[in-house]
Scaffold this motif. Structure first.
Motif, PDB file in Angstrom:
ATOM      1  N   GLY A 108    -114.899  71.271  64.589  1.00 20.95           N
ATOM      2  CA  GLY A 108    -113.830  70.321  64.283  1.00 20.95           C
ATOM      3  C   GLY A 108    -114.323  68.921  63.990  1.00 20.95           C
ATOM      4  N   SER A 109    -115.616  68.755  63.764  1.00 18.22           N
ATOM      5  CA  SER A 109    -116.201  67.439  63.472  1.00 18.22           C
ATOM      6  C   SER A 109    -116.261  67.259  61.957  1.00 18.22           C
ATOM      7  CB  SER A 109    -117.597  67.332  64.094  1.00 18.22           C
ATOM      8  OG  SER A 109    -117.543  67.552  65.486  1.00 18.22           O
ATOM      9  N   TYR A 110    -115.124  66.947  61.352  1.00 18.10           N
ATOM     10  CA  TYR A 110    -115.026  66.992  59.899  1.00 18.10           C
ATOM     11  C   TYR A 110    -115.806  65.892  59.176  1.00 18.10           C
ATOM     12  CZ  TYR A 110    -111.609  70.642  60.799  1.00 18.10           C
ATOM     13  OH  TYR A 110    -110.992  71.794  61.222  1.00 18.10           O
ATOM     14  N   PRO A 111    -115.844  64.664  59.674  1.00 15.19           N
ATOM     15  CA  PRO A 111    -116.686  63.665  58.993  1.00 15.19           C
ATOM     16  C   PRO A 111    -118.162  64.078  58.981  1.00 15.19           C
ATOM     17  CG  PRO A 111    -115.111  62.575  60.418  1.00 15.19           C
ATOM     18  CD  PRO A 111    -115.043  64.038  60.741  1.00 15.19           C
ATOM     19  N   ALA A 112    -118.641  64.608  60.104  1.00 14.55           N
ATOM     20  CA  ALA A 112    -120.042  65.055  60.177  1.00 14.55           C
ATOM     21  C   ALA A 112    -120.272  66.239  59.247  1.00 14.55           C
ATOM     22  CB  ALA A 112    -120.403  65.427  61.611  1.00 14.55           C
ATOM     23  N   ALA A 113    -119.295  67.141  59.155  1.00 15.34           N
ATOM     24  CA  ALA A 113    -119.420  68.286  58.254  1.00 15.34           C
ATOM     25  C   ALA A 113    -119.549  67.815  56.806  1.00 15.34           C
ATOM     26  CB  ALA A 113    -118.222  69.212  58.406  1.00 15.34           C
ATOM     27  N   ILE A 133    -116.903  72.088  50.908  1.00 18.01           N
ATOM     28  CA  ILE A 133    -116.353  70.728  50.935  1.00 18.01           C
ATOM     29  C   ILE A 133    -114.829  70.782  50.830  1.00 18.01           C
ATOM     30  CG2 ILE A 133    -116.214  68.540  49.679  1.00 18.01           C
ATOM     31  CD1 ILE A 133    -119.174  68.990  48.876  1.00 18.01           C
ATOM     32  N   GLY A 134    -114.338  71.612  49.923  1.00 19.12           N
ATOM     33  CA  GLY A 134    -112.892  71.772  49.796  1.00 19.12           C
ATOM     34  C   GLY A 134    -112.253  72.300  51.068  1.00 19.12           C
ATOM     35  N   GLU A 135    -112.939  73.217  51.735  1.00 20.99           N
ATOM     36  CA  GLU A 135    -112.416  73.771  52.983  1.00 20.99           C
ATOM     37  C   GLU A 135    -112.268  72.699  54.054  1.00 20.99           C
ATOM     38  OE1 GLU A 135    -111.262  76.152  56.180  1.00 20.99           O
ATOM     39  OE2 GLU A 135    -111.141  76.492  54.020  1.00 20.99           O
ATOM     40  N   VAL A 136    -113.260  71.809  54.162  1.00 19.36           N
ATOM     41  CA  VAL A 136    -113.170  70.729  55.153  1.00 19.36           C
ATOM     42  C   VAL A 136    -111.989  69.814  54.827  1.00 19.36           C
ATOM     43  CG1 VAL A 136    -114.317  68.723  56.160  1.00 19.36           C
ATOM     44  CG2 VAL A 136    -115.626  70.808  55.709  1.00 19.36           C
ATOM     45  N   TYR A 137    -111.869  69.413  53.571  1.00 23.63           N
ATOM     46  CA  TYR A 137    -110.748  68.552  53.192  1.00 23.63           C
ATOM     47  C   TYR A 137    -109.405  69.259  53.404  1.00 23.63           C
ATOM     48  CZ  TYR A 137    -113.660  64.910  51.062  1.00 23.63           C
ATOM     49  OH  TYR A 137    -114.541  63.870  50.855  1.00 23.63           O
ATOM     50  N   SER A 138    -109.373  70.561  53.161  1.00 20.28           N
ATOM     51  CA  SER A 138    -108.147  71.324  53.366  1.00 20.28           C
ATOM     52  C   SER A 138    -107.767  71.349  54.839  1.00 20.28           C
ATOM     53  CB  SER A 138    -108.324  72.748  52.838  1.00 20.28           C
ATOM     54  OG  SER A 138    -107.169  73.526  53.067  1.00 20.28           O
ATOM     55  N   ARG A 139    -108.724  71.612  55.711  1.00 22.78           N
ATOM     56  CA  ARG A 139    -108.455  71.596  57.148  1.00 22.78           C
ATOM     57  C   ARG A 139    -107.962  70.226  57.592  1.00 22.78           C
ATOM     58  NH1 ARG A 139    -111.826  74.843  60.912  1.00 22.78           N
ATOM     59  NH2 ARG A 139    -112.531  76.748  59.893  1.00 22.78           N
ATOM     60  N   TRP A 140    -108.499  69.199  56.968  1.00 19.06           N
ATOM     61  CA  TRP A 140    -108.209  67.819  57.340  1.00 19.06           C
ATOM     62  C   TRP A 140    -106.879  67.332  56.754  1.00 19.06           C
ATOM     63  CZ3 TRP A 140    -112.816  63.867  56.934  1.00 19.06           C
ATOM     64  CH2 TRP A 140    -112.625  62.835  57.863  1.00 19.06           C
ATOM     65  N   ARG A 299    -100.141  73.275  76.033  1.00 17.29           N
ATOM     66  CA  ARG A 299    -101.168  72.393  76.601  1.00 17.29           C
ATOM     67  C   ARG A 299    -102.543  72.714  76.034  1.00 17.29           C
ATOM     68  NH1 ARG A 299     -97.844  72.845  81.285  1.00 17.29           N
ATOM     69  NH2 ARG A 299     -98.970  74.707  81.970  1.00 17.29           N
ATOM     70  N   ALA A 300    -102.842  74.004  75.893  1.00 14.31           N
ATOM     71  CA  ALA A 300    -104.136  74.399  75.331  1.00 14.31           C
ATOM     72  C   ALA A 300    -104.265  73.928  73.891  1.00 14.31           C
ATOM     73  CB  ALA A 300    -104.296  75.924  75.403  1.00 14.31           C
ATOM     74  N   ALA A 301    -103.181  74.060  73.119  1.00 13.06           N
ATOM     75  CA  ALA A 301    -103.193  73.611  71.727  1.00 13.06           C
ATOM     76  C   ALA A 301    -103.420  72.107  71.645  1.00 13.06           C
ATOM     77  CB  ALA A 301    -101.875  73.981  71.049  1.00 13.06           C
ATOM     78  N   ALA A 302    -102.706  71.352  72.466  1.00 14.45           N
ATOM     79  CA  ALA A 302    -102.825  69.894  72.422  1.00 14.45           C
ATOM     80  C   ALA A 302    -104.231  69.448  72.773  1.00 14.45           C
ATOM     81  CB  ALA A 302    -101.816  69.260  73.380  1.00 14.45           C
ATOM     82  N   SER A 303    -104.835  70.100  73.763  1.00 17.58           N
ATOM     83  CA  SER A 303    -106.191  69.743  74.172  1.00 17.58           C
ATOM     84  C   SER A 303    -107.188  69.972  73.043  1.00 17.58           C
ATOM     85  CB  SER A 303    -106.584  70.560  75.404  1.00 17.58           C
ATOM     86  OG  SER A 303    -107.918  70.293  75.783  1.00 17.58           O
ATOM     87  N   LEU A 304    -107.055  71.104  72.350  1.00 14.22           N
ATOM     88  CA  LEU A 304    -107.974  71.421  71.253  1.00 14.22           C
ATOM     89  C   LEU A 304    -107.715  70.552  70.030  1.00 14.22           C
ATOM     90  CD1 LEU A 304    -108.001  75.306  71.583  1.00 14.22           C
ATOM     91  CD2 LEU A 304    -109.980  73.813  71.878  1.00 14.22           C
ATOM     92  N   PHE A 305    -106.437  70.368  69.682  1.00 13.68           N
ATOM     93  CA  PHE A 305    -106.116  69.539  68.521  1.00 13.68           C
ATOM     94  C   PHE A 305    -106.657  68.118  68.687  1.00 13.68           C
ATOM     95  CE2 PHE A 305    -102.391  72.358  67.244  1.00 13.68           C
ATOM     96  CZ  PHE A 305    -102.916  72.671  66.002  1.00 13.68           C
ATOM     97  N   ALA A 306    -106.607  67.612  69.914  1.00  6.29           N
ATOM     98  CA  ALA A 306    -107.056  66.240  70.164  1.00  6.29           C
ATOM     99  C   ALA A 306    -108.551  66.059  69.924  1.00  6.29           C
ATOM    100  CB  ALA A 306    -106.712  65.833  71.597  1.00  6.29           C
ATOM    101  N   GLU A 307    -109.304  67.168  69.912  1.00  8.31           N
ATOM    102  CA  GLU A 307    -110.755  67.100  69.728  1.00  8.31           C
ATOM    103  C   GLU A 307    -111.177  67.336  68.288  1.00  8.31           C
ATOM    104  OE1 GLU A 307    -112.038  70.099  72.415  1.00  8.31           O
ATOM    105  OE2 GLU A 307    -111.775  68.871  74.203  1.00  8.31           O
ATOM    106  N   VAL A 308    -110.198  67.502  67.400  1.00  9.44           N
ATOM    107  CA  VAL A 308    -110.486  67.822  65.993  1.00  9.44           C
ATOM    108  C   VAL A 308    -110.344  66.581  65.139  1.00  9.44           C
ATOM    109  CG1 VAL A 308    -109.697  69.151  63.992  1.00  9.44           C
ATOM    110  CG2 VAL A 308    -109.776  70.217  66.258  1.00  9.44           C
ATOM    111  N   GLY A 309    -111.169  66.463  64.116  1.00 12.73           N
ATOM    112  CA  GLY A 309    -111.064  65.368  63.163  1.00 12.73           C
ATOM    113  C   GLY A 309    -111.851  64.157  63.598  1.00 12.73           C
ATOM    114  N   VAL A 310    -111.186  63.050  63.729  1.00 15.83           N
ATOM    115  CA  VAL A 310    -111.877  61.802  64.086  1.00 15.83           C
ATOM    116  C   VAL A 310    -111.328  61.193  65.371  1.00 15.83           C
ATOM    117  CG1 VAL A 310    -112.544  61.245  61.728  1.00 15.83           C
ATOM    118  CG2 VAL A 310    -110.332  60.475  62.583  1.00 15.83           C
TER     119      VAL A 310
END
Length: 323
Positions: A108-113, A133-140, A299-310
């Motif tokens: 989930g580290s999209y800038p680094a990816a 590259i498109g996949e990362v932008y799509s996820r983001w 709660r599990a979703a929120a915890s994981l989502f919070a660690e994705v992206g930036v």
């Protein structure tokens, strides 16, 4: 992954070096490295090769260690080994950057990816790199950038299987960007381009089921994915089928399908998509009246989502449900 060996290596090197000359010490490290042939030994082998002065071989060993670490879901270790391989001048940096990007994407580290993928592209871009590259932008949720990258990949794609794969990607982007007409057109192009390759058929059938809301396509995608044993593809189709069944009032079946999808993704370490399935499960349990389970998954979703992206609120990341 590196076990208890890595912390001891500097101490061993210092002690041995104090008793023997540098040449003798290097020879001992070289001999130790040459005894290590198993995948799980590559991290320690890389360290011995560095101390032996065999830099190019050390870079190769670090790359192998990174691959092993990625396979056992140790992203920090994988990242460190791939970066060491690059720092030591690996003779083929492009594939190493690409492997590093895979680790960062799943984490989930999209800038680094994107940094890793741009470095890979600088070595000579391919349809696979542009697609990644498109996949990362799509996820983001960067839809124009995702579309541009996938279109670049489509231009570079040569055979029908490659084109079908990218057309499916473009369909997903159009669908998530609320352009249903374009999404359906891309899906139909992809279906026409599919050949007998099971992995491609799985991807295209999955996207067709998602975009057209047709469970039969999703059932076909699951069958194709099982033949290839690609966990990510099977998980995607199971999750999308769960969403389709929920829309049809079959929430009990949706829960079972989503749990199977989550079990598959737990074995890949894909943080963002695991978050999405937990979110879906929260909705499905709510539909059947199990509020306790719904809250647990939420709660599990929120915890994981919070660690994705930036690390800040990004709506498109949190809105992921199917892919």
């Amino acid at each position: 992954v590196d076990g208890a060996y890595a912390p001891a290596a500097p101490w061993v090197a210092e002690t041995v070096g104090s008793l023997m000359g540098p040449a003798r010490t290097a020879l001992l490290h070289a001999r130790a490295a040459d005894t290590m042939t198993k995948d799980r030994d590559q991290a320690l082998r890389a360290r011995h090769l560095e101390l032996a002065g065999r830099t190019e071989e050390a870079a190769t060993a670090h790359a192998a260690a990174g691959g092993y670490a990625a396979g056992v879901l140790a992203p920090e270790s994988a990242r460190g080994h791939f970066e060491s391989a690059l720092a030591l001048g690996h003779p083929e940096p492009g594939p190493i950057h690409l492997r590093l990007a895979e680790v960062e994407t799943r984490d989930g580290s999209y800038p680094a990816a994107l940094r890793a993928l741009n470095a890979a592209a600088a070595e000579g871009t391919t349809w696979e790199i542009e697609r990644a590259i498109g996949e990362v932008y799509s996820r983001w949720g960067r839809w124009p950038l995702a579309k541009a990258s996938f279109e670049a990949a489509l231009t570079l794609a040569e055979d029908p299987a490659e084109k079908a794969t990218v057309l499916a990607d473009l369909a997903v982007v159009a669908s998530r960007d609320d352009n249903q007409e374009e999404a359906e057109a891309r899906v139909r192009e992809a279906l026409e381009a599919v050949n007998g390759e099971a992995a491609v058929a799985a991807r295209v059938a999955n996207v067709a089921g998602l975009v057209l809301d047709e469970p039969d396509h999703l059932l076909a995608a699951i069958a194709h994915a099982r033949r290839t044993r690609r966990r990510e593809d099977e998980a995607a189709a199971l999750n999308n089928l769960a969403l389709a069944y929920a829309r049809r009032g079959r929430a009990d079946e949706s829960i079972a399908l989503a749990e199977r999808a989550l079990a598959l993704l737990d074995r890949t370490g894909d943080r963002h998509r695991r978050a999405a399935i937990h979110g879906n499960l929260a909705d499905f349990h709510h539909l059947v009246g199990d509020q306790t389970a719904s809250q647990e998954h939420l709660r599990a979703a929120a915890s994981l989502f919070a660690e994705v992206g930036v690390g800040r609120w990004e709506p498109e990341i949190w809105k992921l449900t199917g892919w």
